[in-house]
Design a protein around this motif. Structure first.
Motif, PDB file in Angstrom:
ATOM      1  N   GLY A  75      67.874   7.734 -68.791  1.00 15.87           N
ATOM      2  CA  GLY A  75      68.298   8.901 -68.175  1.00 15.87           C
ATOM      3  C   GLY A  75      68.077  10.120 -68.918  1.00 15.87           C
ATOM      4  N   SER A  83      60.098  12.195 -67.018  1.00 21.00           N
ATOM      5  CA  SER A  83      59.966  10.699 -66.506  1.00 21.00           C
ATOM      6  C   SER A  83      58.796  10.025 -66.755  1.00 21.00           C
ATOM      7  CB  SER A  83      60.516  10.390 -65.442  1.00 21.00           C
ATOM      8  OG  SER A  83      60.061  11.006 -64.271  1.00 21.00           O
ATOM      9  N   GLU A 400      71.580   6.971 -60.144  1.00 18.54           N
ATOM     10  CA  GLU A 400      70.623   6.718 -61.353  1.00 18.54           C
ATOM     11  C   GLU A 400      71.330   6.093 -62.435  1.00 18.54           C
ATOM     12  OE1 GLU A 400      68.454   9.303 -64.521  1.00 18.54           O
ATOM     13  OE2 GLU A 400      68.413  10.388 -62.511  1.00 18.54           O
ATOM     14  N   SER A 401      72.689   6.483 -62.843  1.00 19.20           N
ATOM     15  CA  SER A 401      73.326   5.825 -63.918  1.00 19.20           C
ATOM     16  C   SER A 401      73.661   4.315 -63.489  1.00 19.20           C
ATOM     17  CB  SER A 401      74.491   6.840 -64.536  1.00 19.20           C
ATOM     18  OG  SER A 401      75.343   7.202 -63.258  1.00 19.20           O
ATOM     19  N   HIS A 511      66.741   8.121 -57.008  1.00 22.94           N
ATOM     20  CA  HIS A 511      66.105   8.342 -58.020  1.00 22.94           C
ATOM     21  C   HIS A 511      65.389   9.840 -57.976  1.00 22.94           C
ATOM     22  CE1 HIS A 511      66.591   4.303 -58.509  1.00 22.94           C
ATOM     23  NE2 HIS A 511      65.902   4.177 -57.316  1.00 22.94           N
TER      24      HIS A 511
END
Length: 511
Positions: A75, A83, A400-401, A511
């Motif tokens: 992340g 990314s 996301e985490s 995402h």
């Protein structure tokens, strides 16, 4: 991830979508393949580098631990550098370190390069997942999850076959060399195809203390698990010191991460009961599944006389049905309550593990591989809906985490399970051997029969001992399968403590 407004970015279509999905699936496949490709080759690698087989398992665990440590960093790296840049860089480095692993001339060198390979491979897993969902049209997102889950499930099973064939036909360095061309070509294609999906970069600080504590406790725990059996566990001061470091490191890590503003691992997602229960099921069930994947090829090669190739074929039958079922189950679990799917899938894995705990030394190839073939049905049933439950229980901003932490827990479970199954297997075999030794040929009938056929006493002793060893391993393997079946059953029941997910996961939101 902050990215340029998603509405301006058109998903890929046609040939570009096919190649993009193939390259992203390849990244996830290669990163996970590497966790098991060395399983069947451990004895060859250890032999040619002049170390023991138990030290050879460092080749498996060093990679898995390094990979687990770099997953939570994904992340931060994506926010800091973008990314696509991170993904392609890691992919290229993965190819380079694969070559260096093959060129290693000592176990120390090989383990060091495997650590770097793991650090490069870690971010490939979560990023391939997030990018896969972004390049697919919204209405096809379940297909993206299906393809990603399929590679996650099939890769650990393909590892032993590919490792076995390359090791038998060529030599062990080829299990590392073979991945490089795929990694480099796929990385170049990703760079060309996916630049429009690049995310904006933000100068964000990294939680250095959290990262250092994570490395300390994970490394200490893994070294303790790896070396415990060689140093007689807590009889050794070295193992005691490692255990103390692991415990203090873990507690300090928890306190720091829960109070840090931008933690390297966001542990606050565990406040959602559904996520916590999903992770408990995942760590138990994936650890149990990984244990079977490690122990089966070793048993087939050392004690059943299989070559690495044939033992690879036997274990690979588990992946055949999983490939076809993953996309179907991804679609179904987005429409129905995913908990029964997980329960049935994990119970199914447990049932077949239980049936496999009645093995014997005169089993044929079919008797070994057929239960594995049917057991494969359980894998997509457990893994695909579990992802839906875990991510369906957290807030969209935490997805996301949560996804990164899920990859971390899965990888770490595999690494710990490898160490623990090897230790338990050796310990249980020694115990059974000692028990059986006192009961074998008490009247000396077999010894007399062998002597009268012209064998010398030394030959008789060694052949009796080998028979005893094979039988001890078979009994120990059956006993461990029985324990693993119970672990599967417990993991299956835990999922009912998770509430029904409130919202079906819109995978794009993650995402």
């Amino acid at each position: 991830m902050s990215h340029s407004s998603d509405n301006d970015i058109k998903p890929l279509t046609g040939g570009a979508l096919f190649i993009g999905a193939l390259c992203l699936a390849m990244a996830n496949f290669l990163a996970i393949l590497d966790t098991t490709i060395a399983n069947v080759s451990v004895s060859s690698i250890a032999g040619s580098l002049g170390t023991s087989t138990s030290q050879g398992t460092y080749v498996i665990t060093s990679y898995a631990v390094a990979e687990a440590i770099s997953v939570p960093l994904t992340g931060w790296l994506s926010r800091r550098f973008g990314s696509i840049r991170v993904f392609v860089t890691c992919f290229v480095l993965f190819g380079v370190f694969s070559i260096l692993c093959g060129l290693a001339t000592s176990m120390t060198m090989l383990v060091a390069f495997r650590v770097f390979l793991g650090l490069a491979g870690g971010p490939l897993m979560p990023l391939s997942q997030t990018l896969m969902i972004r390049i697919f049209p919204k209405d096809k997102s379940h297909a993206a999850i299906g393809i990603w889950s399929m590679t996650t499930l099939v890769a650990p099973i393909m590892g032993p076959i590919l490792g076995g064939v390359l090791c038998d036909q060529f030599s062990w360095p080829y299990i590392f060399f073979v991945k490089t061309p795929f990694a480099i070509v796929a990385a170049i294609l990703c760079w060309k195809l996916l630049q429009q999906f690049e995310t904006k970069t933000v100068r964000s600080k990294i939680d250095k203390v959290g990262l250092a504590l994570l490395v300390i406790w994970v490394a200490a725990l893994q070294i303790m698990l790896d070396e415990g059996k060689d140093h007689d566990w807590f009889e050794s001061s070295r193992i005691v010191v490692l255990a103390v470091i692991a415990v203090i490191g873990f507690v300090a890590f928890l306190i720091w991460e829960l109070t840090e503003k931008d933690p390297v691992v966001d542990l606050k997602v565990f406040r959602h009961r559904g996520y916590t229960m999903s992770m408990m099921t995942l760590s138990l069930a994936f650890g149990a599944f990984f244990s079977i994947s490690v122990i089966t090829p070793l048993w087939l090669q050392i004690y059943m006389g299989y070559t690495a190739t044939i033992s690879g074929y036997a274990t690979a039958t588990m992946g055949i049905l999983a490939v076809f079922l993953a996309p179907i189950i991804a679609n179904l679990s987005s429409k129905f309550d995913p908990r029964p799917f997980v329960f049935v899938g994990v119970m199914w894995l447990g049932l077949w593990t239980f049936l496999r705990s009645f093995g014997s030394l005169d089993m044929t190839f079919e008797q070994v591989s057929y239960p594995l073939f049917l057991q494969g049905i359980g894998m997509p049933l457990f893994f695909v809906p579990l992802t839906a439950i875990a991510l369906g229980c957290v807030k969209p901003s935490e997805m996301e985490s949560a996804a990164g932490l899920m990859n971390f827990i899965r990888t770490l479970s595999g690494a710990f399970a490898t160490s623990m199954i090897n230790t338990s297997w050796e310990h249980q075999t020694r115990y059974v051997h000692a028990e059986l030794a006192g009961l074998t040929d008490r009247a000396g009938v077999a010894t007399q029969a062998m002597q009268s056929s012209g064998m010398e006493i030394g030959q008789i002793r060694s052949s009796m001992d080998w028979l005893l060893q094979k039988q001890s391993v078979m009994v120990a393997t059956n006993q461990l399968f029985m324990v693993i079946a119970v672990i599967f059953a417990v993991a299956a029941c835990i999922i009912w403590f998770a509430p029904k997910p409130q919202h079906a996961v819109d995978p794009g939101a993650a995402h």
